[in-house]
Write a protein that holds these residues in place. Structure first.
Motif, PDB file in Angstrom:
ATOM      1  N   GLY A  24       0.828  -1.194   0.000  1.00 17.83           N
ATOM      2  CA  GLY A  24       0.000   0.000   0.000  1.00 17.83           C
ATOM      3  C   GLY A  24       0.862   1.243   0.000  1.00 17.83           C
ATOM      4  N   ILE A  25       0.220   2.399   0.070  1.00 21.54           N
ATOM      5  CA  ILE A  25       0.953   3.668  -0.023  1.00 21.54           C
ATOM      6  C   ILE A  25       0.818   4.490   1.258  1.00 21.54           C
ATOM      7  N   ASN A  26       0.608   3.796   2.385  1.00 18.20           N
ATOM      8  CA  ASN A  26       0.406   4.500   3.651  1.00 18.20           C
ATOM      9  C   ASN A  26       1.161   3.815   4.788  1.00 18.20           C
ATOM     10  N   GLN A  27       2.365   3.321   4.506  1.00 19.54           N
ATOM     11  CA  GLN A  27       3.138   2.556   5.484  1.00 19.54           C
ATOM     12  C   GLN A  27       4.143   3.469   6.197  1.00 19.54           C
ATOM     13  N   PRO A  28       4.042   3.627   7.523  1.00 17.35           N
ATOM     14  CA  PRO A  28       4.954   4.525   8.249  1.00 17.35           C
ATOM     15  C   PRO A  28       6.307   3.881   8.537  1.00 17.35           C
ATOM     16  N   VAL A  29       7.367   4.639   8.290  1.00 19.05           N
ATOM     17  CA  VAL A  29       8.746   4.157   8.474  1.00 19.05           C
ATOM     18  C   VAL A  29       9.557   5.249   9.156  1.00 19.05           C
ATOM     19  N   VAL A  30      10.473   4.849  10.048  1.00 18.08           N
ATOM     20  CA  VAL A  30      11.403   5.798  10.652  1.00 18.08           C
ATOM     21  C   VAL A  30      12.777   5.628  10.012  1.00 18.08           C
ATOM     22  N   ASP A  31      13.393   6.756   9.670  1.00 13.99           N
ATOM     23  CA  ASP A  31      14.767   6.790   9.165  1.00 13.99           C
ATOM     24  C   ASP A  31      15.677   6.981  10.376  1.00 13.99           C
ATOM     25  N   HIS A  32      16.409   5.931  10.764  1.00 16.41           N
ATOM     26  CA  HIS A  32      17.266   6.020  11.946  1.00 16.41           C
ATOM     27  C   HIS A  32      18.447   6.960  11.718  1.00 16.41           C
ATOM     28  N   HIS A  33      18.732   7.277  10.462  1.00 12.72           N
ATOM     29  CA  HIS A  33      19.834   8.186  10.128  1.00 12.72           C
ATOM     30  C   HIS A  33      19.494   9.618  10.526  1.00 12.72           C
ATOM     31  N   THR A  34      18.232   9.999  10.366  1.00 14.88           N
ATOM     32  CA  THR A  34      17.797  11.374  10.634  1.00 14.88           C
ATOM     33  C   THR A  34      16.803  11.478  11.778  1.00 14.88           C
ATOM     34  N   GLY A  35      16.159  10.354  12.144  1.00 17.53           N
ATOM     35  CA  GLY A  35      15.107  10.384  13.146  1.00 17.53           C
ATOM     36  C   GLY A  35      13.758  10.772  12.582  1.00 17.53           C
ATOM     37  N   ALA A  36      13.703  11.043  11.284  1.00 18.51           N
ATOM     38  CA  ALA A  36      12.456  11.475  10.657  1.00 18.51           C
ATOM     39  C   ALA A  36      11.532  10.297  10.399  1.00 18.51           C
ATOM     40  N   THR A  37      10.249  10.563  10.460  1.00 20.66           N
ATOM     41  CA  THR A  37       9.227   9.578  10.116  1.00 20.66           C
ATOM     42  C   THR A  37       8.627   9.945   8.777  1.00 20.66           C
ATOM     43  N   MET A  38       8.397   8.958   7.945  1.00 18.86           N
ATOM     44  CA  MET A  38       7.811   9.220   6.624  1.00 18.86           C
ATOM     45  C   MET A  38       6.718   8.203   6.329  1.00 18.86           C
ATOM     46  N   VAL A  39       5.816   8.602   5.444  1.00 18.75           N
ATOM     47  CA  VAL A  39       4.804   7.694   4.922  1.00 18.75           C
ATOM     48  C   VAL A  39       5.347   7.140   3.614  1.00 18.75           C
ATOM     49  N   THR A  40       5.308   5.817   3.462  1.00 17.33           N
ATOM     50  CA  THR A  40       5.960   5.188   2.317  1.00 17.33           C
ATOM     51  C   THR A  40       5.023   4.275   1.545  1.00 17.33           C
ATOM     52  N   SER A  41       5.413   4.009   0.313  1.00 16.74           N
ATOM     53  CA  SER A  41       4.764   3.001  -0.521  1.00 16.74           C
ATOM     54  C   SER A  41       5.544   1.701  -0.376  1.00 16.74           C
TER      55      SER A  41
END
Length: 387
Positions: free
Chosen positions: A280-297
């Motif tokens: 799907g196109i609404n999967q939440p992921v954290v980037d441990h490099h920056t600490g940012a959270t993004m919504v991903t496909s």
């Protein structure tokens, strides 16, 4: 317009009745659900969905018709399509024809009128499983249909790369002034990946999955990309061996989806099959490099088996889990601290979106810039700044 009866039969004996659309006949594959509210055309033409019957959780599908220039590959890749409400007519000035017309023309069987909420809950509970769509004269006794479904192979242990990879190298030129060139190993690549590179001044040589290191070196590229693709990563021994050679050469490397799993195996980690996957196109992921959270496909049924939050010793130095799912903690990417390589399980090239992760192409370009400006044996993926 009337539609003939159809049934969806799962390997555990569950049967859903509905109406046929698209081509007539039967379709067999692994039943999986995708939670995107839009982008059904990109889903259907994504090679990563090879031999899968996709269940759309969005309630109505087909509103935007079919736009040939939006295809992610040469044609529809899914084995079958399951929807609740099929739009009676598309409303989109870009569309040349409807979803059912496209499926009919390409011989893809679909079923509508299914209670997709009940079906999705069943797959979440029981796990992704083999299924069949039966339409017209193919609708026979339940026992016979279940038996037919159980005869098809499981996705675990299935090698599908050869079914979707290009047989010949082709090039997608950079837009504007060229900056670098990349060899993209086609394990089931989506069309938007070379476009994403091109928009950033990168020329992409898309090469067959059977490519050798010598053939890649002959192209004179600055880096290597491992694409998305279908099937069980445990079967992709050639891609794993090639990746190890690339790591030994310290050629900058970036992998997406199946490419993440290949990098994981090359580093010595195992892979395993998820119960029902992430699609799907609404999967939440954290980037441990920056600490940012993004919504991903996302579109994957397998994952890398590696613990997050610690330095992991491998034959190619230290590695960290660079990205994690915020839903269930699944590994969503790897970052090498001693060689110039990193990967993500999700899709920064996502079409129809989201575009939160597009910066990862820029992170790879920064890695290419570092490798061009410094001795090859001094650059690592961890040298890239926070973007």
């Amino acid at each position: 317009m009337t539609h003939s009866p159809a049934v969806l039969v799962l390997e555990d004996g569950r049967v859903f009745g509905g109406s046929a659309f698209g081509a007539t006949g039967t379709a067999f594959g692994e039943a999986v659900f995708a939670t995107g509210m839009t982008g059904y055309q990109e889903t259907l033409t994504d090679p990563s969905y090879r031999r899968q019957v996709v269940v759309a959780t969005a309630p109505q599908i087909g509103n935007t018709g079919w736009v040939p220039e939006d295809d992610e590959s040469a044609g529809i890749q899914v084995a079958g399509f399951v929807v609740r409400d099929l739009s009676p007519a598309p409303s989109n000035w870009r569309a040349s024809h409807s979803l059912p017309d496209a499926m009919t023309a390409q011989g893809v069987v679909g079923i509508s009128g299914i209670d997709t909420r009940a079906l999705t809950r069943h797959l979440r509970s029981r796990g992704a499983m083999r299924c069949g769509i039966f339409t017209g004269d193919a609708v026979v006794g339940t026992d016979d249909m279940v038996a037919a479904v159980r005869e098809i192979p499981d996705m675990a242990g299935l090698s599908l790369t050869d079914e979707v990879s290009t047989t010949e190298t082709y090039t997608v030129p950079a837009q504007g002034e060229p900056r670098f060139s990349v060899a993209a190993v086609d394990l089931g690549i989506k069309a938007n990946t070379p476009r994403s590179f091109a928009a950033r001044g990168i020329t992409t040589h898309v090469v067959p999955a059977s490519v050798t290191l010598e053939e890649i070196l002959a192209l004179g590229v600055d880096g290597v990309f491992l694409s998305n693709g279908p099937g069980d990563p445990a079967t992709a021994d050639h891609a794993v061996a090639l990746t190890r050679q690339i790591l030994e050469r310290r050629i900058p490397l970036f992998g997406i989806c199946f490419g993440n799993q290949i990098l994981g195996r090359a580093l010595g980690f195992g892979t395993y099959k998820l119960k029902f996957g992430h699609r799907g196109i609404n999967q939440p992921v954290v980037d441990h490099h920056t600490g940012a959270t993004m919504v991903t496909s996302q579109n994957h049924g397998f994952a890398v088996d590696a613990p997050a939050g610690e330095d992991l010793a491998t034959g190619f130095g230290t590695v960290r889990v660079g990205f994690s799912s915020l839903n269930d903690g699944v590994v969503e990417g790897l970052t090498c601290l001693d060689v110039p390589a990193f990967s993500v399980q999700f899709h920064p090239e996502a079409a129809a979106g989201p575009h939160d992760a597009g910066y990862l192409f820029d992170r790879f370009i920064e890695l290419l810039e570092l490798a061009a400006a410094a001795p090859a044996d001094t650059v690592t993926a961890s040298d890239v700044k926070e973007l």
